[in-house]
Write a protein that holds these residues in place. Structure first.
Motif, PDB file in Angstrom:
ATOM      1  N   ILE A  93       3.906  11.010   7.624  1.00 58.18           N
ATOM      2  CA  ILE A  93       3.189  10.700   6.390  1.00 58.18           C
ATOM      3  C   ILE A  93       2.546   9.328   6.547  1.00 58.18           C
ATOM      4  O   ILE A  93       3.190   8.400   7.055  1.00 58.18           O
ATOM      5  CB  ILE A  93       4.166  10.614   5.185  1.00 58.18           C
ATOM      6  CG1 ILE A  93       5.001  11.881   5.056  1.00 58.18           C
ATOM      7  CG2 ILE A  93       3.443  10.264   3.894  1.00 58.18           C
ATOM      8  CD1 ILE A  93       4.353  13.002   4.338  1.00 58.18           C
ATOM      9  N   THR A  94       1.304   9.153   6.123  1.00 55.70           N
ATOM     10  CA  THR A  94       0.719   7.813   6.084  1.00 55.70           C
ATOM     11  C   THR A  94       0.558   7.409   4.626  1.00 55.70           C
ATOM     12  O   THR A  94       0.286   8.249   3.760  1.00 55.70           O
ATOM     13  CB  THR A  94      -0.652   7.765   6.793  1.00 55.70           C
ATOM     14  OG1 THR A  94      -1.485   8.802   6.267  1.00 55.70           O
ATOM     15  CG2 THR A  94      -0.515   7.937   8.284  1.00 55.70           C
ATOM     16  N   LEU A  95       0.714   6.114   4.374  1.00 57.13           N
ATOM     17  CA  LEU A  95       0.751   5.615   2.996  1.00 57.13           C
ATOM     18  C   LEU A  95       0.243   4.180   2.985  1.00 57.13           C
ATOM     19  O   LEU A  95       0.492   3.427   3.926  1.00 57.13           O
ATOM     20  CB  LEU A  95       2.215   5.658   2.538  1.00 57.13           C
ATOM     21  CG  LEU A  95       2.579   5.146   1.169  1.00 57.13           C
ATOM     22  CD1 LEU A  95       2.035   6.093   0.104  1.00 57.13           C
ATOM     23  CD2 LEU A  95       4.107   5.053   1.030  1.00 57.13           C
ATOM     24  N   ASP A  96      -0.471   3.766   1.936  1.00 58.05           N
ATOM     25  CA  ASP A  96      -0.878   2.362   1.798  1.00 58.05           C
ATOM     26  C   ASP A  96       0.257   1.552   1.201  1.00 58.05           C
ATOM     27  O   ASP A  96       1.102   2.093   0.480  1.00 58.05           O
ATOM     28  CB  ASP A  96      -2.109   2.248   0.891  1.00 58.05           C
ATOM     29  CG  ASP A  96      -3.392   2.470   1.664  1.00 58.05           C
ATOM     30  OD1 ASP A  96      -3.326   2.531   2.902  1.00 58.05           O
ATOM     31  OD2 ASP A  96      -4.454   2.581   1.018  1.00 58.05           O
ATOM     32  N   ALA A  97       0.213   0.234   1.449  1.00 57.96           N
ATOM     33  CA  ALA A  97       1.315  -0.616   0.986  1.00 57.96           C
ATOM     34  C   ALA A  97       1.140  -1.090  -0.448  1.00 57.96           C
ATOM     35  O   ALA A  97       2.053  -1.652  -1.029  1.00 57.96           O
ATOM     36  CB  ALA A  97       1.436  -1.826   1.905  1.00 57.96           C
ATOM     37  N   VAL A 154      -5.386   7.367   1.977  1.00 57.63           N
ATOM     38  CA  VAL A 154      -4.577   7.355   3.192  1.00 57.63           C
ATOM     39  C   VAL A 154      -3.269   8.128   3.024  1.00 57.63           C
ATOM     40  O   VAL A 154      -2.626   8.504   4.000  1.00 57.63           O
ATOM     41  CB  VAL A 154      -4.354   5.887   3.639  1.00 57.63           C
ATOM     42  CG1 VAL A 154      -3.176   5.744   4.573  1.00 57.63           C
ATOM     43  CG2 VAL A 154      -5.607   5.374   4.336  1.00 57.63           C
ATOM     44  N   LEU A 155      -2.875   8.408   1.772  1.00 57.40           N
ATOM     45  CA  LEU A 155      -1.646   9.199   1.594  1.00 57.40           C
ATOM     46  C   LEU A 155      -1.887  10.612   2.123  1.00 57.40           C
ATOM     47  O   LEU A 155      -2.619  11.405   1.515  1.00 57.40           O
ATOM     48  CB  LEU A 155      -1.247   9.255   0.111  1.00 57.40           C
ATOM     49  CG  LEU A 155      -0.012  10.111  -0.195  1.00 57.40           C
ATOM     50  CD1 LEU A 155       1.209   9.625   0.562  1.00 57.40           C
ATOM     51  CD2 LEU A 155       0.285  10.150  -1.676  1.00 57.40           C
ATOM     52  N   ARG A 156      -1.319  10.908   3.290  1.00 54.04           N
ATOM     53  CA  ARG A 156      -1.560  12.199   3.938  1.00 54.04           C
ATOM     54  C   ARG A 156      -0.344  12.596   4.758  1.00 54.04           C
ATOM     55  O   ARG A 156       0.445  11.743   5.139  1.00 54.04           O
ATOM     56  CB  ARG A 156      -2.768  12.122   4.889  1.00 54.04           C
ATOM     57  CG  ARG A 156      -4.046  11.733   4.211  1.00 54.04           C
ATOM     58  CD  ARG A 156      -5.193  11.757   5.181  1.00 54.04           C
ATOM     59  NE  ARG A 156      -6.119  12.808   4.842  1.00 54.04           N
ATOM     60  CZ  ARG A 156      -6.714  13.614   5.699  1.00 54.04           C
ATOM     61  NH1 ARG A 156      -6.484  13.498   6.980  1.00 54.04           N
ATOM     62  NH2 ARG A 156      -7.536  14.532   5.290  1.00 54.04           N
ATOM     63  N   ALA A 157      -0.237  13.881   5.049  1.00 48.32           N
ATOM     64  CA  ALA A 157       0.843  14.357   5.930  1.00 48.32           C
ATOM     65  C   ALA A 157       0.208  15.022   7.144  1.00 48.32           C
ATOM     66  O   ALA A 157      -0.769  15.764   7.015  1.00 48.32           O
ATOM     67  CB  ALA A 157       1.715  15.360   5.178  1.00 48.32           C
ATOM     68  N   TYR A 158       0.746  14.712   8.323  1.00 53.89           N
ATOM     69  CA  TYR A 158       0.258  15.305   9.577  1.00 53.89           C
ATOM     70  C   TYR A 158       1.420  15.950  10.299  1.00 53.89           C
ATOM     71  O   TYR A 158       2.510  15.364  10.376  1.00 53.89           O
ATOM     72  CB  TYR A 158      -0.327  14.232  10.505  1.00 53.89           C
ATOM     73  CG  TYR A 158      -1.456  13.434   9.905  1.00 53.89           C
ATOM     74  CD1 TYR A 158      -2.767  13.889   9.950  1.00 53.89           C
ATOM     75  CD2 TYR A 158      -1.214  12.208   9.294  1.00 53.89           C
ATOM     76  CE1 TYR A 158      -3.806  13.156   9.413  1.00 53.89           C
ATOM     77  CE2 TYR A 158      -2.255  11.464   8.748  1.00 53.89           C
ATOM     78  CZ  TYR A 158      -3.541  11.940   8.810  1.00 53.89           C
ATOM     79  OH  TYR A 158      -4.560  11.214   8.266  1.00 53.89           O
ATOM     80  N   ARG A 159       1.183  17.133  10.888  1.00 50.46           N
ATOM     81  CA  ARG A 159       2.215  17.730  11.743  1.00 50.46           C
ATOM     82  C   ARG A 159       2.169  17.049  13.103  1.00 50.46           C
ATOM     83  O   ARG A 159       1.132  16.557  13.539  1.00 50.46           O
ATOM     84  CB  ARG A 159       1.960  19.243  11.921  1.00 50.46           C
ATOM     85  CG  ARG A 159       1.994  20.044  10.636  1.00 50.46           C
ATOM     86  CD  ARG A 159       3.347  20.024   9.964  1.00 50.46           C
ATOM     87  NE  ARG A 159       4.396  20.569  10.795  1.00 50.46           N
ATOM     88  CZ  ARG A 159       5.180  21.582  10.426  1.00 50.46           C
ATOM     89  NH1 ARG A 159       5.035  22.157   9.244  1.00 50.46           N
ATOM     90  NH2 ARG A 159       6.122  22.014  11.224  1.00 50.46           N
TER      91      ARG A 159
END
Ligand code: UDP
Ligand code: MG
Length: 320
Positions: A97-101, A162-167
């Protein structure tokens, strides 16, 4: 690729640049959201050369006993997307998961993103409903999203989020390609199995968007130029076509109005010359050669100075 029943580990990657004021709430909310997963997880905090005390907070979080935080310290400031790529190189989860701070996108959505990824999607994107940025930023994002749709033909509606999920296979392929650019765009080119969910969007909790500074604006231009490299050939073609039409028009007028018109063909010559030289300079030299040169140099997206946190033995469980 494993399905939901086999999913055992999740990594969260967060790029951080001068976010000391946001960090306590961020770490607390993200950890609480990950606990709800009931899976193995690690939270990778990438310090992108912060100068406001964020680094000390990240070190402390990663060194606390039983901590699930891993602090990845870069040797200078590289920008949001290179920082994410550096985080990917350390991530071991099957879903990343990517996420902003800055807590604009809620970490509470992490479990929902993971469960949707498990339904068989390689990428889960988020669309910011009720977006809470200033209108110039929203306008720029809207133009950028339209351009990206046009260039990539892919359906994600909000590349700026940027909130995303990648396999895992997507992240592995991204790291192997060593291409630099906007992570959501690079990733979307690697699969068709993409879906979006709507999330709520809050104003920045503390501090100012980094894209408001002059340097931030330059970064935005650089990202846009990366996108434009593909359509530049189209733009170059259009300019050449315009030059051709102009030349033809002048030829026609010369036939109708006589030889004296258009300076005995000198203007026609200039019309062709300027247009072709301009198109070549812009499309070939300016962008293509520059970017080919960058790719050939194959520099890493960012240099990791130190990784603090879970020991390699602890992290074996994250191997997919
Ligand atoms: N960020 C980063 N390096 C930079 C600029 C920003 O790692 O050079 C991080 C920042 O700490 C935040 C995320 O990237 O976690 C998004 O930054 P920001 O909120 O300033 O961008 P915006 O939300 O305005 O697009
Ligand atoms: Mg932000």
């Amino acid at each position: 690729m494993s399905d939901a029943a086999h999913l055992s580990s999740v990594s969260v990657v967060i790029p951080i640049f001068n976010e000391a004021q946001n960090l306590p709430a961020l770490l607390q909310c993200t950890d609480a959201a990950c606990r709800q997963l009931g899976l193995c997880y690690e939270i990778i905090l990438v310090d992108d050369g912060s100068r406001d005390g964020s680094t000390a907070l990240l070190r402390a979080a990663a060194q606390a006993p039983g901590s699930r935080f891993v602090a990845v310290l870069l040797n200078r400031n590289y920008g949001q997307h290179p920082a994410i790529l550096a985080g990917f190189s350390q991530a071991r989860g099957e879903v990343i998961i990517t996420l902003d701070a800055d807590l604009q996108s809620p970490p509470e959505e992490i479990p929902r993103m993971v469960s949707i990824a498990c339904e068989g999607y390689d990428i889960v994107g988020a669309i910011r409903a009720n977006r809470r940025d200033g209108w110039p930023r929203q306008l720029a994002s809207c133009a950028q999203n339209r351009l990206i749709h046009h260039v990539t033909g892919k359906s994600t509606a909000d590349y700026g989020c940027v909130l995303r999920a990648y396999r895992r296979p997507i992240v592995t392929a991204l790291l192997q390609s060593r291409e630099s650019g906007i992570v959501p765009i690079l990733a979307n080119r690697l699969t068709e199995r993409i879906t979006d969910i709507e999330i709520s969007h809050a104003p920045r909790k503390q501090g100012m968007s980094h894209f408001r500074t002059l340097y931030g604006l330059y970064r935005l231009y650089d990202l846009a130029a990366t996108l434009m490299t593909a359509p530049l050939s189209v733009i170059g073609g259009l300019i050449a076509l315009a030059g051709f039409c102009m030349g033809m028009g002048m030829l026609l007028l010369r036939g109708l109005l006589g030889q004296v018109w258009a300076g005995d063909g000198v203007f026609t010559l200039f019309a062709f010359l300027f247009t072709f030289i301009g198109a070549q300079l812009m499309a070939l030299l300016g962008e293509y050669l520059g970017r080919i040169y960058q790719t050939l140099r194959a520099r890493p997206a960012a240099v990791i100075q130190q990784v603090i946190g879970a020991s390699p033995a602890d992290r074996d469980e994250f191997m997919p």
